[in-house]
Design a protein around this motif. Structure first.
Motif, PDB file in Angstrom:
ATOM      1  N   ARG A 217     -11.558 -14.780 -28.821  1.00 58.13           N
ATOM      2  CA  ARG A 217     -11.983 -14.889 -27.430  1.00 58.13           C
ATOM      3  C   ARG A 217     -12.419 -13.506 -26.938  1.00 58.13           C
ATOM      4  O   ARG A 217     -11.779 -12.907 -26.078  1.00 58.13           O
ATOM      5  CB  ARG A 217     -10.842 -15.485 -26.607  1.00 58.13           C
ATOM      6  CG  ARG A 217     -10.634 -16.951 -26.976  1.00 58.13           C
ATOM      7  CD  ARG A 217      -9.316 -17.551 -26.614  1.00 58.13           C
ATOM      8  NE  ARG A 217      -8.859 -17.310 -25.265  1.00 58.13           N
ATOM      9  CZ  ARG A 217      -7.571 -17.506 -24.912  1.00 58.13           C
ATOM     10  NH1 ARG A 217      -6.693 -17.943 -25.791  1.00 58.13           N
ATOM     11  NH2 ARG A 217      -7.187 -17.271 -23.685  1.00 58.13           N
ATOM     12  N   PRO A 218     -13.520 -12.997 -27.514  1.00 54.06           N
ATOM     13  CA  PRO A 218     -13.913 -11.616 -27.227  1.00 54.06           C
ATOM     14  C   PRO A 218     -14.326 -11.359 -25.790  1.00 54.06           C
ATOM     15  O   PRO A 218     -14.111 -10.254 -25.271  1.00 54.06           O
ATOM     16  CB  PRO A 218     -15.072 -11.365 -28.194  1.00 54.06           C
ATOM     17  CG  PRO A 218     -15.622 -12.720 -28.498  1.00 54.06           C
ATOM     18  CD  PRO A 218     -14.434 -13.648 -28.461  1.00 54.06           C
ATOM     19  N   ARG A 219     -14.917 -12.317 -25.133  1.00 54.95           N
ATOM     20  CA  ARG A 219     -15.344 -12.088 -23.732  1.00 54.95           C
ATOM     21  C   ARG A 219     -14.134 -11.843 -22.839  1.00 54.95           C
ATOM     22  O   ARG A 219     -14.147 -10.957 -21.983  1.00 54.95           O
ATOM     23  CB  ARG A 219     -16.152 -13.282 -23.214  1.00 54.95           C
ATOM     24  CG  ARG A 219     -17.446 -13.487 -23.946  1.00 54.95           C
ATOM     25  CD  ARG A 219     -18.550 -12.725 -23.298  1.00 54.95           C
ATOM     26  NE  ARG A 219     -19.799 -13.045 -23.972  1.00 54.95           N
ATOM     27  CZ  ARG A 219     -20.812 -12.233 -24.010  1.00 54.95           C
ATOM     28  NH1 ARG A 219     -20.741 -11.074 -23.392  1.00 54.95           N
ATOM     29  NH2 ARG A 219     -21.912 -12.557 -24.637  1.00 54.95           N
TER      30      ARG A 219
ATOM     31  N   GLY B 105     -14.676  -0.880 -28.011  1.00 55.29           N
ATOM     32  CA  GLY B 105     -15.746  -0.720 -28.997  1.00 55.29           C
ATOM     33  C   GLY B 105     -15.710  -1.811 -30.051  1.00 55.29           C
ATOM     34  O   GLY B 105     -16.750  -2.356 -30.439  1.00 55.29           O
ATOM     35  N   SER B 106     -14.530  -2.167 -30.499  1.00 55.64           N
ATOM     36  CA  SER B 106     -14.391  -3.226 -31.508  1.00 55.64           C
ATOM     37  C   SER B 106     -14.813  -4.583 -30.974  1.00 55.64           C
ATOM     38  O   SER B 106     -15.492  -5.352 -31.660  1.00 55.64           O
ATOM     39  CB  SER B 106     -12.950  -3.280 -32.010  1.00 55.64           C
ATOM     40  OG  SER B 106     -12.616  -2.083 -32.667  1.00 55.64           O
TER      41      SER B 106
ATOM     42  N   ASP C  34     -21.995  -7.981 -31.634  1.00 50.91           N
ATOM     43  CA  ASP C  34     -23.283  -7.392 -32.017  1.00 50.91           C
ATOM     44  C   ASP C  34     -23.906  -6.568 -30.899  1.00 50.91           C
ATOM     45  O   ASP C  34     -25.133  -6.439 -30.822  1.00 50.91           O
ATOM     46  CB  ASP C  34     -24.270  -8.471 -32.493  1.00 50.91           C
ATOM     47  CG  ASP C  34     -23.785  -9.187 -33.737  1.00 50.91           C
ATOM     48  OD1 ASP C  34     -23.036  -8.577 -34.527  1.00 50.91           O
ATOM     49  OD2 ASP C  34     -24.149 -10.357 -33.927  1.00 50.91           O
ATOM     50  N   ARG C  35     -23.089  -5.973 -30.067  1.00 53.26           N
ATOM     51  CA  ARG C  35     -23.550  -5.115 -28.979  1.00 53.26           C
ATOM     52  C   ARG C  35     -23.301  -3.667 -29.414  1.00 53.26           C
ATOM     53  O   ARG C  35     -22.413  -2.979 -28.907  1.00 53.26           O
ATOM     54  CB  ARG C  35     -22.828  -5.497 -27.693  1.00 53.26           C
ATOM     55  CG  ARG C  35     -23.246  -6.896 -27.241  1.00 53.26           C
ATOM     56  CD  ARG C  35     -22.305  -7.528 -26.254  1.00 53.26           C
ATOM     57  NE  ARG C  35     -22.138  -6.765 -25.042  1.00 53.26           N
ATOM     58  CZ  ARG C  35     -21.204  -7.054 -24.133  1.00 53.26           C
ATOM     59  NH1 ARG C  35     -20.394  -8.094 -24.303  1.00 53.26           N
ATOM     60  NH2 ARG C  35     -21.081  -6.309 -23.060  1.00 53.26           N
ATOM     61  N   PHE C  36     -24.084  -3.228 -30.385  1.00 53.57           N
ATOM     62  CA  PHE C  36     -23.808  -1.993 -31.100  1.00 53.57           C
ATOM     63  C   PHE C  36     -23.998  -0.741 -30.252  1.00 53.57           C
ATOM     64  O   PHE C  36     -23.268   0.231 -30.420  1.00 53.57           O
ATOM     65  CB  PHE C  36     -24.631  -1.932 -32.389  1.00 53.57           C
ATOM     66  CG  PHE C  36     -24.391  -3.117 -33.274  1.00 53.57           C
ATOM     67  CD1 PHE C  36     -23.128  -3.400 -33.759  1.00 53.57           C
ATOM     68  CD2 PHE C  36     -25.431  -3.981 -33.597  1.00 53.57           C
ATOM     69  CE1 PHE C  36     -22.890  -4.512 -34.556  1.00 53.57           C
ATOM     70  CE2 PHE C  36     -25.205  -5.085 -34.402  1.00 53.57           C
ATOM     71  CZ  PHE C  36     -23.940  -5.358 -34.882  1.00 53.57           C
ATOM     72  N   ASP C  37     -24.976  -0.752 -29.347  1.00 52.16           N
ATOM     73  CA  ASP C  37     -25.188   0.412 -28.487  1.00 52.16           C
ATOM     74  C   ASP C  37     -23.976   0.629 -27.583  1.00 52.16           C
ATOM     75  O   ASP C  37     -23.450   1.738 -27.481  1.00 52.16           O
ATOM     76  CB  ASP C  37     -26.471   0.228 -27.674  1.00 52.16           C
ATOM     77  CG  ASP C  37     -26.780   1.437 -26.812  1.00 52.16           C
ATOM     78  OD1 ASP C  37     -26.836   2.551 -27.373  1.00 52.16           O
ATOM     79  OD2 ASP C  37     -26.957   1.284 -25.585  1.00 52.16           O
ATOM     80  N   GLU C  38     -23.524  -0.439 -26.929  1.00 54.95           N
ATOM     81  CA  GLU C  38     -22.339  -0.342 -26.064  1.00 54.95           C
ATOM     82  C   GLU C  38     -21.104   0.009 -26.878  1.00 54.95           C
ATOM     83  O   GLU C  38     -20.244   0.772 -26.436  1.00 54.95           O
ATOM     84  CB  GLU C  38     -22.104  -1.659 -25.338  1.00 54.95           C
ATOM     85  CG  GLU C  38     -23.156  -2.016 -24.316  1.00 54.95           C
ATOM     86  CD  GLU C  38     -22.930  -3.424 -23.789  1.00 54.95           C
ATOM     87  OE1 GLU C  38     -22.126  -3.563 -22.840  1.00 54.95           O
ATOM     88  OE2 GLU C  38     -23.522  -4.377 -24.334  1.00 54.95           O
TER      89      GLU C  38
ATOM     90  N   GLY D  77     -19.427   5.596 -36.644  1.00 50.10           N
ATOM     91  CA  GLY D  77     -20.396   5.656 -37.736  1.00 50.10           C
ATOM     92  C   GLY D  77     -20.947   4.288 -38.090  1.00 50.10           C
ATOM     93  O   GLY D  77     -22.153   4.126 -38.310  1.00 50.10           O
ATOM     94  N   LEU D  78     -20.085   3.293 -38.122  1.00 47.32           N
ATOM     95  CA  LEU D  78     -20.535   1.932 -38.443  1.00 47.32           C
ATOM     96  C   LEU D  78     -21.448   1.373 -37.350  1.00 47.32           C
ATOM     97  O   LEU D  78     -22.459   0.732 -37.644  1.00 47.32           O
ATOM     98  CB  LEU D  78     -19.329   1.018 -38.657  1.00 47.32           C
ATOM     99  CG  LEU D  78     -18.425   1.392 -39.838  1.00 47.32           C
ATOM    100  CD1 LEU D  78     -17.197   0.494 -39.872  1.00 47.32           C
ATOM    101  CD2 LEU D  78     -19.187   1.343 -41.149  1.00 47.32           C
ATOM    102  N   ALA D  79     -21.102   1.627 -36.090  1.00 39.67           N
ATOM    103  CA  ALA D  79     -21.940   1.153 -34.980  1.00 39.67           C
ATOM    104  C   ALA D  79     -23.304   1.840 -34.994  1.00 39.67           C
ATOM    105  O   ALA D  79     -24.335   1.195 -34.765  1.00 39.67           O
ATOM    106  CB  ALA D  79     -21.230   1.385 -33.644  1.00 39.67           C
TER     107      ALA D  79
END
Length: 143
Positions: free
Chosen positions: A53-55, A79-80, A86-90, A113-115
């Motif tokens: 439930r990420p949101r 960040g995780s 898939d919101r890599f910039d944020e 680094g992964l983001a």
């Protein structure tokens, strides 16, 4: 021991046992007693991530950061959550802030680094991964 602490202890025991729905209930009981506790909000967010439930987790983490903006682990957890969406910039911004607040936080540098790699910033990714490896040379993930 007060009621708040009992609920927190119960929730943490449920997390260790992999009983995340029960942990959620217990953390919510703890938050009823101290609604603005940023650490318990962050712990509940971790449970919500495990419950996919990420949101909801993101909302709790952002609220926790409004109350306690200097907790590096909360930024990293945000960040995780963002990375998983898939919101890599944020995600990279959150990890960067975690690393700024706690420069020795190897996992924040690794995740940054992964983001950055997901965004195509290979030079930035390499620098972040090099820093993670410098901080924790035995970490095979950063190698």
């Amino acid at each position: 021991m007060d009621d708040f602490q009992r609920w927190c202890d119960r929730a943490r025991a449920r997390v260790v046992g992999g009983r995340f729905s029960e942990a959620e209930t217990a953390f919510r009981q703890a938050l009823r007693r101290r609604p603005h506790d940023p650490r318990v909000s962050a712990e509940l967010a971790v449970v919500l991530r495990r419950l996919r439930r990420p949101r909801e987790a993101e909302t709790l983490l952002r609220e926790a950061l409004e109350r306690a903006p200097t907790i590096a682990s909360t930024h990293a957890e945000l960040g995780s959550v963002l990375f998983e969406q898939d919101r890599f910039d944020e995600s990279a911004r959150a990890y960067r802030e975690a690393a700024r607040l706690r420069p020795d936080f190897a996992k924040a540098h690794l995740a940054l680094g992964l983001a950055l790699e997901r965004q195509g910033d290979f030079a930035g990714a390499a620098a972040a991964l090099d820093e993670a490896l410098r901080l924790k040379p035995a970490d095979a993930l950063a190698a």
